[in-house]
Structure formats: structure tokens, C-alpha cells
Scaffold this motif. Structure first.
Motif, PDB file in Angstrom:
ATOM      1  N   VAL A 246       0.843  -1.200   0.000  1.00 30.70           N
ATOM      2  CA  VAL A 246       0.000   0.000   0.000  1.00 30.70           C
ATOM      3  C   VAL A 246       0.878   1.250   0.000  1.00 30.70           C
ATOM      4  O   VAL A 246       1.912   1.290   0.656  1.00 30.70           O
ATOM      5  CB  VAL A 246      -0.972   0.002   1.207  1.00 30.70           C
TER       6      VAL A 246
ATOM      7  N   SER B  79       0.543   5.518   0.366  1.00 32.65           N
ATOM      8  CA  SER B  79      -0.294   6.701   0.634  1.00 32.65           C
ATOM      9  C   SER B  79       0.374   7.921   0.023  1.00 32.65           C
ATOM     10  O   SER B  79      -0.091   8.473  -0.964  1.00 32.65           O
ATOM     11  CB  SER B  79      -0.519   6.878   2.138  1.00 32.65           C
TER      12      SER B  79
ATOM     13  N   SER C 244       6.736   0.973  -0.310  1.00 29.00           N
ATOM     14  CA  SER C 244       5.309   1.033  -0.645  1.00 29.00           C
ATOM     15  C   SER C 244       5.053   0.748  -2.120  1.00 29.00           C
ATOM     16  O   SER C 244       3.909   0.536  -2.513  1.00 29.00           O
ATOM     17  CB  SER C 244       4.745   2.408  -0.271  1.00 29.00           C
TER      18      SER C 244
ATOM     19  N   TYR D 228      14.557   5.097  14.055  1.00 25.05           N
ATOM     20  CA  TYR D 228      13.150   5.519  13.952  1.00 25.05           C
ATOM     21  C   TYR D 228      12.559   4.888  12.694  1.00 25.05           C
ATOM     22  O   TYR D 228      13.066   5.089  11.594  1.00 25.05           O
ATOM     23  CB  TYR D 228      13.108   7.049  13.896  1.00 25.05           C
TER      24      TYR D 228
HETATM   25  P1  FDA Z   1       4.476   5.575   1.747  1.00 22.38           P
HETATM   26  O1  FDA Z   1       3.218   5.664   0.984  1.00 22.38           O
HETATM   27  O2  FDA Z   1       5.734   5.338   0.981  1.00 22.38           O
HETATM   28  O3  FDA Z   1       4.318   4.576   2.911  1.00 22.38           O
HETATM   29  C1  FDA Z   1       5.325   4.329   3.878  1.00 22.38           C
HETATM   30  C2  FDA Z   1       5.118   2.945   4.493  1.00 22.38           C
HETATM   31  O4  FDA Z   1       3.830   2.885   5.112  1.00 22.38           O
HETATM   32  C3  FDA Z   1       5.155   1.807   3.492  1.00 22.38           C
HETATM   33  O5  FDA Z   1       5.609   0.635   4.141  1.00 22.38           O
HETATM   34  C4  FDA Z   1       3.691   1.640   3.127  1.00 22.38           C
HETATM   35  O6  FDA Z   1       3.387   0.359   2.614  1.00 22.38           O
HETATM   36  C5  FDA Z   1       3.014   1.916   4.449  1.00 22.38           C
HETATM   37  N1  FDA Z   1       1.690   2.517   4.320  1.00 22.38           N
HETATM   38  C6  FDA Z   1       1.357   3.574   3.548  1.00 22.38           C
HETATM   39  N2  FDA Z   1       0.056   3.836   3.670  1.00 22.38           N
HETATM   40  C7  FDA Z   1      -0.450   2.939   4.547  1.00 22.38           C
HETATM   41  C8  FDA Z   1      -1.755   2.696   5.055  1.00 22.38           C
HETATM   42  N3  FDA Z   1      -2.772   3.460   4.688  1.00 22.38           N
HETATM   43  N4  FDA Z   1      -1.952   1.673   5.914  1.00 22.38           N
HETATM   44  C9  FDA Z   1      -0.897   0.891   6.282  1.00 22.38           C
HETATM   45  N5  FDA Z   1       0.361   1.071   5.821  1.00 22.38           N
HETATM   46  C10 FDA Z   1       0.585   2.088   4.967  1.00 22.38           C
HETATM   47  N6  FDA Z   1       8.851  11.681   9.329  1.00 22.38           N
HETATM   48  C11 FDA Z   1       8.582  12.330  10.500  1.00 22.38           C
HETATM   49  O7  FDA Z   1       8.169  11.689  11.463  1.00 22.38           O
HETATM   50  N7  FDA Z   1       8.750  13.681  10.592  1.00 22.38           N
HETATM   51  C12 FDA Z   1       9.171  14.438   9.554  1.00 22.38           C
HETATM   52  O8  FDA Z   1       9.283  15.664   9.676  1.00 22.38           O
HETATM   53  C13 FDA Z   1       9.469  13.779   8.322  1.00 22.38           C
HETATM   54  N8  FDA Z   1       9.939  14.463   7.220  1.00 22.38           N
HETATM   55  C14 FDA Z   1      10.128  13.814   6.013  1.00 22.38           C
HETATM   56  C15 FDA Z   1      10.510  14.543   4.885  1.00 22.38           C
HETATM   57  C16 FDA Z   1      10.682  13.893   3.659  1.00 22.38           C
HETATM   58  C17 FDA Z   1      11.076  14.707   2.459  1.00 22.38           C
HETATM   59  C18 FDA Z   1      10.497  12.502   3.573  1.00 22.38           C
HETATM   60  C19 FDA Z   1      10.713  11.799   2.253  1.00 22.38           C
HETATM   61  C20 FDA Z   1      10.124  11.773   4.685  1.00 22.38           C
HETATM   62  C21 FDA Z   1       9.937  12.421   5.917  1.00 22.38           C
HETATM   63  N9  FDA Z   1       9.533  11.713   7.054  1.00 22.38           N
HETATM   64  C22 FDA Z   1       9.280  12.383   8.239  1.00 22.38           C
HETATM   65  C23 FDA Z   1       9.338  10.267   6.995  1.00 22.38           C
HETATM   66  C24 FDA Z   1       7.877   9.900   6.733  1.00 22.38           C
HETATM   67  O9  FDA Z   1       7.120  10.117   7.905  1.00 22.38           O
HETATM   68  C25 FDA Z   1       7.773   8.414   6.356  1.00 22.38           C
HETATM   69  O10 FDA Z   1       8.506   8.167   5.201  1.00 22.38           O
HETATM   70  C26 FDA Z   1       6.320   7.978   6.169  1.00 22.38           C
HETATM   71  O11 FDA Z   1       6.223   6.593   6.305  1.00 22.38           O
HETATM   72  C27 FDA Z   1       5.799   8.405   4.820  1.00 22.38           C
HETATM   73  O12 FDA Z   1       4.449   8.111   4.665  1.00 22.38           O
HETATM   74  P2  FDA Z   1       3.849   8.079   3.182  1.00 22.38           P
HETATM   75  O13 FDA Z   1       2.452   7.666   3.283  1.00 22.38           O
HETATM   76  O14 FDA Z   1       4.175   9.351   2.491  1.00 22.38           O
HETATM   77  O15 FDA Z   1       4.767   6.983   2.503  1.00 22.38           O
END
Ligand code: FDA
Length: 506
Positions: free
Chosen positions: A84, A86, A95, A444
């Protein structure tokens, strides 16, 4: 439906099943002309998008929870795992990519499930609540809750394009955390599609699973479709500031002192530190006015030398834009931009510090920032409200006694092979081992790093012992409970990745 995922995936059967249950316009197979565009639509790191990437068989751009349920049920029935996505910010791209050659899997992309509904029932001191769908970005959440009420906020990360789904799954540290904790400390309920394809809320999933999905890492226990959050109250005017000191201006003395002060300041102030080159930036949010924070810091942290001239007074929402863009005048509407960023390759790692690093040691650390390939580090102070929550209350164990988190970041552009940057971060991380929490060295989960360990799979199930190698680094004593929850809710290991929680099979 309980057919276990088999070792031999039936790709055709899976696709036919999807087509029978989800509108075909929402399904993108590898052969589709726009498959690559959809795959890249929320990618934020070309390092994990190019190269060794094993791509999904198809992407389902779900617009309704029923599509998510259908994808999971089709996957279970035909032996095809589902990942998945997001917001697509996972530092290792878990993801949307696999590192296992020949892996056959589908991706459910939630960018089309992103409504935010703010409750109108409660008034302070009873906190208002909101339901936020996982495909919303943090920027959309911040904008929606605060645009019409400058006293309402939510504690989460800095970058506005991060997806709520992954972020809440792993913790959520940001500028409000010393006052209100991490995002996971402010979640009241969730709706999740489990490994059987059922849509369950907190009451139906039970407290063990509800505990696990708030910080136990994304992609482990099911697909969270939406979250009910408790919003927090902030003053209508807050003070933001960046104070920059170079090494020549005594930055190392100020930094050494910050390690004691930053985590013990009043809960209303969060002062993070960014170190790049020979320069240290003390980036701060104070929940109040300039006229209060200047005397407070002159008293508690005189070494910083803050003056009224450093203050930028603004709304909390504007401060979110400021901390992301470093521009106090950038429009708050910029928080609504989604999209990709494929221009810069990055690699990230993390540590936690419980004993302040001595000034002499900082003197040995700073030359690393002048080396070829050098990146930066960000120090996020803990203490405050985070400290008051027991380490086992959520899967995020880095609570009482933690001074700060270190995030190591290195980056390089297209055309550069990244070898200098990669060597720098690996060697610097090794060097820093002597100063940070160890035995085990911790990390983390939202700063995902596959270097700290990847799963071993035996007889089509991830082993507990293999997972322990990286799992105890992210979750310490909570890892075992996470693995027990996994065994209870997903014993066949359907939601699997290189760093998914293994089922603890008794
Ligand atoms: P993505 O969609 O890639 O998902 C991340 C993981 O969660 C994957 O394993 C995915 O399968 C799973 N997942 C996604 N959606 C799900 C759902 N609905 N249910 C279950 N599992 C799901 N962190 C922080 O704490 N503070 C910060 O300030 C920042 N800053 C930051 C800046 C930048 C530029 C980046 C690239 C990253 C951060 N992060 C961060 C890290 C960020 O919190 C972390 O990468 C998150 O997992 C991203 O979530 P996404 O849904 O965007 O990612």
C-alpha cells in the motif's frame, strides 16, 4: 475468504479478479501506457525508483474503501501480495517496489482516498476531532484544520507532501511534539482493511491491533483507510525563528549546551537543530509571542543570544509553511501541492542520543561536514510531553530519557553516481556509533533504513529471529508484542515487505 497466499502467484487470476470487482479505469497494469506515470506519481527518491527496482504487476488507484477490500481479497485468493502506498515518501520505497527478484505483487495507491472531515460538535476545552483518510497529505490536513481557525492544529511532520497513511503508521515527529507528542499520541480511532479484506474500526479490530497500527510501521497489519484524530489548541499567534551560528562564531559551544537545554525547555517551545557544512541552525517554534520567548530564552539558554530581531510572529499554519520553505511569506495554499520530486537522490539513517555528546567530541564530528560527499544531520529534541508517555503505550519506544533523535541525510543529483555521498553517510554513521544509544543501536521506523537489517523468509513466512535484527532497533521491547499481533491478525504473512513485522509463531 481465508484462502492462504500460495507460493506460486496466479497473476492472471488476480488481474481478472480485480477487473471483476473494481472499475477498470482504476487499474493500471505494467503494459498500460500510463503505468510509469502512475507509478512515479508520488515517488520522492529516485534512488529507490531506478536501479534494482522490482515493479508491481499493477497499481490500483482506489477511490473507495471497497476497492481496497477487493484488492486484498483478490490477492489472498490468487496468491499475490499487496503493498500500500499513501504519500510515497518511504525512504526505501517499500510502498511501491520490492527487492526480491521475481516478486509478484500489486500496489494499492490511496492518493484518491483523501477526504478530511473536521467535526463541528466539540468546542474547547473539549478537543475537536477530525477523520482524515490515509491518502491525504500532511499539508492538506494542516490546511483543512487551521485555515478557518488559527487556534486549531495537529502534531505531525515538517514536509507537507508526506502521506498521512505511512506517517501515522510509523509515529510522526514534528514541531508540535514537545507540547502534544507524536501524531500517534493523538489518534482516537481508525478504519482498516484487514488481511481477510474486512473493513474494521477500533471496536472491531480490538485494542492490540489498534495499538500496533499507531507506530508499529506501515504495511504490516492491514491497510488503514482513515484515522480519527484529536486536534490540538494553539495560540492564534506563534513565534518562529531560525538562528544560525557558524563554527567560527562558537556554534559548537551553543550546540553542546543545546543538548541539555533543548529537551528540558518548557513544553511550549520546540528547538530543533540542523547541521550542514560548518553551520548550525537552531530552528524553533514557540507557542506564544516574541515578548515572552525572548526573556525565557535569555534566562534558560543565554548562550544562544536570541533577540527580538530573530522573531517572526505568525499563525501556526503560516509557521508550517515557513519551516518547510524557510520563507515566512510563502502562501499557505502551497501546502496543498502534491506530486513527485525526482530530482534528488537521497539516503537517510537515524540514531537516538541519551547522553549528551561532549564538546571535544563535537570538535571531532564537525570535520565530517567538510568532507567530500558530506550531507547534513537534523537533531529533533525529545522531552516535554513525549517523555510523559510510557515506552510501551505505543510501539514508538523512544520516550523518557531520550535527549534527541539524529537524522542523517545525504543527497546527490542526476549524473553523479552517489558514491561519495553514500560512502560519507556509511562512514559517518559508523563513526557516530560511539556517541549514540547502542546495544542495540536504535532507529526511527519512519526514517526507514534497510542497512539495519532485512527479513528472512522460510517456508513462505518471515522468521521472527530474522526480523528481530532490525525490529528491536526500531521498537525495542515492543517488537515482540508487534510480532504477536501480526501472528494473530495476519498469520500467513500476507502484508509482507523487506522490513515487515514477522508473525511470532508459538
Ligand atoms: P508511503 O506511501 O511510501 O508509505 C510508507 C510505508 O507505510 C510503506 O511501508 C507503506 O506500505 C506503508 N503505508 C502507507 N500507507 C499505509 C496505510 N494506509 N496503511 C498501512 N500502511 C501504509 N517523518 C517524520 O516523522 N517527521 C518528519 O518531519 C518527516 N519528514 C520527512 C521529509 C521527507 C522529504 C520525507 C521523504 C520523509 C519524511 N519523514 C518524516 C518520513 C515519513 O514520515 C515516512 O517516510 C512515512 O512513512 C511516509 O508516509 P507516506 O504515506 O508518504 O509513505
Amino acid at each position: 475468504l481465508t484462502t492462504p497466499t500460495s507460493a506460486t502467484p496466479d497473476s492472471d487470476g488476480f488481474l481478472q479478479c480485480l477487473l471483476g470487482n473494481i472499475p477498470s479505469g482504476l487499474i493500471y497494469t505494467q503494459g498500460a501506457s500510463n503505468f510509469t506515470d502512475v507509478l512515479a506519481s508520488s515517488v520522492h527518491n529516485p534512488r529507490v525508483y531506478t536501479g534494482d527496482m522490482v515493479r508491481p504487476l499493477c497499481i490500483v488507484t482506489a477511490t473507495d474503501a471497497s476497492h481496497v477490500q477487493a484488492a486484498v481479497r483478490c490477492g489472498r485468493a490468487h496468491g499475490v501480495r499487496v503493498r500500500v502506498r499513501s504519500g510515497g515518501h518511504d525512504y526505501e520505497g517499500l510502498s511501491y517496489r520490492s527487492l526480491q527478484q521475481g516478486d509478484v505483487f500489486g500496489v494499492v495507491d490511496l492518493a484518491g482516498i483523501r477526504a478530511i472531515t473536521v467535526g463541528s460538535d466539540a468546542v474547547w476545552p473539549l478537543a475537536p476531532t477530525a477523520w482524515v483518510e490515509s491518502g491525504a497529505t500532511l499539508g492538506e490536513l494542516y490546511y483543512t484544520v487551521a485555515k478557518n481557525n488559527s487556534e486549531v492544529a495537529f502534531p505531525a511532520g515538517i514536509c507537507p507532501t508526506i502521506g498521512v497513511g505511512g506517517h501515522f503508521s510509523g509515529g510522526g515527529i514534528g514541531m508540535l511534539m514537545r507540547k502534544f507528542g507524536l501524531s500517534i499520541d493523538n489518534i482516537l480511532d481508525a478504519k482498516l482493511v484487514n488481511a481477510d479484506g474486512d473493513l474494521v474500526d477500533r471496536a472491531a479490530m480490538g485494542e492490540d491491533l489498534f495499538w500496533a497500527i499507531r507506530g508499529g510501521g506501515g504495511g504490516n497489519f492491514g491497510i488503514v483507510v482513515s484515522w480519527k484524530v484529536s486536534l490540538v489548541k494553539v495560540p492564534s499567534t506563534v513565534t518562529a525563528f531560525n538562528i544560525v551560528r557558524t563554527v567560527d562564531q562558537g556554534a559548537i559551544d551553543v550546540l553542546t549546551r543545546w543538548q541539555e537545554v533543548g529537551p528540558t525547555l518548557p513544553f511550549d517551545i520546540n528547538m530543533r537543530v540542523i547541521i550542514m557544512g560548518q553551520q548550525v541552525t537552531f530552528q524553533s517554534l514557540y507557542l506564544g509571542k516574541c515578548s515572552d520567548v525572548v526573556p525565557m530564552l535569555s534566562n534558560l539558554f543565554p548562550e544562544l543570544g536570541m533577540t527580538g530581531g530573530d522573531c517572526l510572529e505568525m499563525t501556526w499554519l503560516q509557521s508550517v509553511v515557513f519551516f518547510n520553505s524557510w520563507n515566512p511569506n510563502a502562501p499557505v495554499e502551497s501546502l496543498l501541492s502534491r506530486g513527485t520530486s525526482l530530482s534528488t537522490f537521497t539516503k537517510n539513517k537515524s540514531d537516538y542520543v541519551r547522553r549528551a555528546i561532549a564538546k571535544d567530541d563535537w570538535n571531532k564530528i564537525f570535520p565530517w561536514f567538510a568532507m567530500d560527499g558530506a550531507g547534513m544531520i537534523i537533531l529533533e529534541p525529545h522531552g516535554g510531553f513525549i517523555d510523559t508517555i510510557p515506552a510501551s503505550a505505543t510501539p514508538y519506544p523512544h520516550r523518557s530519557g531520550v535527549l534527541y533523535n539524529i537524522q542523517y541525510i545525504t543527497f546527490w543529483p542526476w549524473g553523479n553516481d552517489g558514491s561519495a555521498a553514500t560512502s560519507w553517510i556509511n562512514n559517518f554513521y559508523d563513526f557516530m556509533g560511539q556517541y549514540v544509544c547502542k546495544n542495540p543501536r536504535v532507529a526511527y521506523v519512519n526514517y526507514r533504513d534497510l542497512d539495519i537489517g532485512v527479513n528472512t523468509v522460510v517456508n513462505d513466512v518471515t522468521t521472527f529471529d530474522g526480523g528481530k535484527v532490525w525490529g528491536e532497533k526500531y521498537f525495542a521491547g515492543n517488537f515482540r508484542r508487534l510480532a504477536a499481533v501480526k501472528a494473530a491478525v495476519d498469520p500467513t504473512d500476507f502484508f509482507r515487505s523487506e522490513q515487515s513485522i514477522p508473525p511470532l509463531v508459538q
